[in-house]
Write a protein that holds these residues in place. Structure first.
Motif: not given
Length: 92
Positions: A67-75
């Motif tokens: 998934e992608e962290d919606l706040q940071t864009g991190e995987r």
């Protein structure tokens, strides 16, 4: 990369014999260092888009997706289930 475990994964992990838990920890460290390590036998689960399986031992595997962290864009790697090979493929 961040990692997250589902409640189902945590419960299944805690139910494993201690020696399998130790082998799983080794596999997860290897996964964190090199997701494509051949000893992990990472493969896609047929019929479940985006869900993958990795080897802990010949008998035990775990499933995960990204998934992608919606706040940071991190995987984020989300660990879904862990158990005996036949159970993992049945419960994905």
């Amino acid at each position: 990369m961040k990692h997250r475990r589902t409640p189902r994964f945590v419960a299944a992990y805690q139910a494993l014999p201690p020696e399998i838990q130790e082998q799983a920890k080794r596999a997860f460290r290897l996964f964190q260092d090199n997701m494509s390590h051949p000893g992990l036998s990472i493969e896609r689960l047929e019929g479940y888009p985006g869900v993958w399986s990795g080897r802990i031992t010949r008998k035990y595997r775990w499933t995960f997706h990204f998934e992608e962290d919606l706040q940071t864009g991190e995987r984020i790697c989300v660990h879904r289930y862990i158990g005996a090979h036949e159970d993992v493929y049945r419960k994905h």
